[in-house]
Design an enzyme around this catalytic site. Structure first.
Site, mmCIF file in Angstrom:
data_model
loop_
_atom_site.group_PDB
_atom_site.id
_atom_site.type_symbol
_atom_site.label_atom_id
_atom_site.label_comp_id
_atom_site.label_asym_id
_atom_site.label_seq_id
_atom_site.Cartn_x
_atom_site.Cartn_y
_atom_site.Cartn_z
ATOM 1 N N LYS A 11 -8.113 11.516 30.874
ATOM 2 C CA LYS A 11 -7.026 12.120 31.651
ATOM 3 C C LYS A 11 -7.547 12.742 32.958
ATOM 4 C CE LYS A 11 -4.236 13.058 27.556
ATOM 5 N NZ LYS A 11 -3.318 14.026 26.913
ATOM 6 N N TYR A 51 4.793 7.847 27.708
ATOM 7 C CA TYR A 51 5.015 8.985 26.793
ATOM 8 C C TYR A 51 6.479 9.109 26.356
ATOM 9 C CZ TYR A 51 0.279 10.870 27.247
ATOM 10 O OH TYR A 51 -1.085 11.075 27.172
ATOM 11 N N PHE A 59 7.570 19.822 26.252
ATOM 12 C CA PHE A 59 6.428 19.687 27.157
ATOM 13 C C PHE A 59 6.437 18.375 27.944
ATOM 14 C CE2 PHE A 59 5.024 18.347 22.865
ATOM 15 C CZ PHE A 59 4.604 17.045 23.119
ATOM 16 N N ASN A 114 -6.216 17.915 28.089
ATOM 17 C CA ASN A 114 -7.089 17.818 26.909
ATOM 18 C C ASN A 114 -8.032 16.605 26.969
ATOM 19 O OD1 ASN A 114 -5.146 15.912 26.372
ATOM 20 N ND2 ASN A 114 -4.737 16.560 24.275
ATOM 21 N N HIS A 117 -6.711 10.774 25.811
ATOM 22 C CA HIS A 117 -5.639 10.309 24.920
ATOM 23 C C HIS A 117 -6.206 9.160 24.110
ATOM 24 C CE1 HIS A 117 -1.875 8.662 23.403
ATOM 25 N NE2 HIS A 117 -2.370 7.475 23.731
ATOM 26 N N GLU A 128 0.246 0.201 23.003
ATOM 27 C CA GLU A 128 -0.359 0.876 24.161
ATOM 28 C C GLU A 128 -1.337 -0.047 24.893
ATOM 29 O OE1 GLU A 128 -1.912 4.634 22.815
ATOM 30 O OE2 GLU A 128 0.096 5.433 22.430
HETATM 31 P P1 CMP Z 1 -1.871 12.977 23.861
HETATM 32 O O1 CMP Z 1 -2.775 12.556 22.757
HETATM 33 O O2 CMP Z 1 -2.044 12.330 25.173
HETATM 34 O O3 CMP Z 1 -0.347 12.784 23.395
HETATM 35 C C1 CMP Z 1 0.715 13.581 23.880
HETATM 36 C C2 CMP Z 1 0.242 14.712 24.715
HETATM 37 O O4 CMP Z 1 1.160 15.762 24.928
HETATM 38 C C3 CMP Z 1 -0.918 15.385 24.024
HETATM 39 O O5 CMP Z 1 -2.061 14.555 24.066
HETATM 40 C C4 CMP Z 1 -1.028 16.688 24.813
HETATM 41 O O6 CMP Z 1 -1.876 16.590 25.937
HETATM 42 C C5 CMP Z 1 0.384 16.885 25.357
HETATM 43 N N1 CMP Z 1 0.983 18.152 24.935
HETATM 44 C C6 CMP Z 1 1.322 19.145 25.750
HETATM 45 N N2 CMP Z 1 1.840 20.165 25.058
HETATM 46 C C7 CMP Z 1 1.825 19.826 23.763
HETATM 47 C C8 CMP Z 1 2.219 20.464 22.558
HETATM 48 N N3 CMP Z 1 2.750 21.686 22.554
HETATM 49 N N4 CMP Z 1 2.035 19.790 21.406
HETATM 50 C C9 CMP Z 1 1.492 18.536 21.399
HETATM 51 N N5 CMP Z 1 1.106 17.890 22.526
HETATM 52 C C10 CMP Z 1 1.266 18.524 23.696
#
Ligand code: CMP
Length: 136
Positions: A11, A51, A59, A114, A117, A128
């Protein structure tokens, strides 16, 4: 145990921190092979449809906004149990809960920024992978 493919995205925070190589090394060190890769900047349409499953979540707008904030490194990883292996290497979604030594524990800033992904199931991995690499 089966040979699988899974989608990985480093990311915007991971790319900005200049740890693309370190993250890829962890995949390779675990026996996963990068079989396709590209650096790209997602636009709102692409990030929004990737997404889509989170569309109703509070979020979602922030997530799309964040994922379009800078370049990402998208790759396809192949290997034995690639989906689970990648998720084990990444650690929990929230870096505060990620086990020591995982990618998110070491490189992520927050649940949103984070670092990586990874597909969460073999079925989603197939979707995906073809979303980003229709030619595969
Ligand atoms: P990812 O694995 O990319 O899939 C969905 C993303 O939503 C997740 O990682 C997080 O980066 C993002 N996200 C942001 N806020 C939340 C939350 N409260 N709970 C879960 N995912 C979140």
């Amino acid at each position: 145990m089966s040979n699988q493919r899974t989608l990985s995205i480093i990311k915007p925070d991971g790319v900005k921190k200049n740890v693309v190589g370190q993250i890829i090394s962890r995949f390779e060190g675990a026996g996963l092979k990068v079989v396709a890769a590209k650096m790209m900047t997602l636009d709102e349409g692409l990030a929004g449809s990737f997404y889509e499953v989170h569309k109703e979540r509070p979020f979602y707008a922030d997530l799309v906004n964040y994922m379009t904030s800078g370049p990402v490194f998208v790759s396809v990883l192949e290997g034995v149990d690639a989906v689970k292996q990648n998720r084990d290497l990444m650690g929990a979604t929230d870096p505060k809960e990620a086990a020591a030594g995982t990618i998110r524990a070491d490189f992520a800033d927050s649940i949103e920024a984070n670092a990586v992904h990874g597909s969460d199931s073999e079925e989603n991995a197939a979707k995906e992978v073809s979303f980003f690499f229709p030619e595969l």
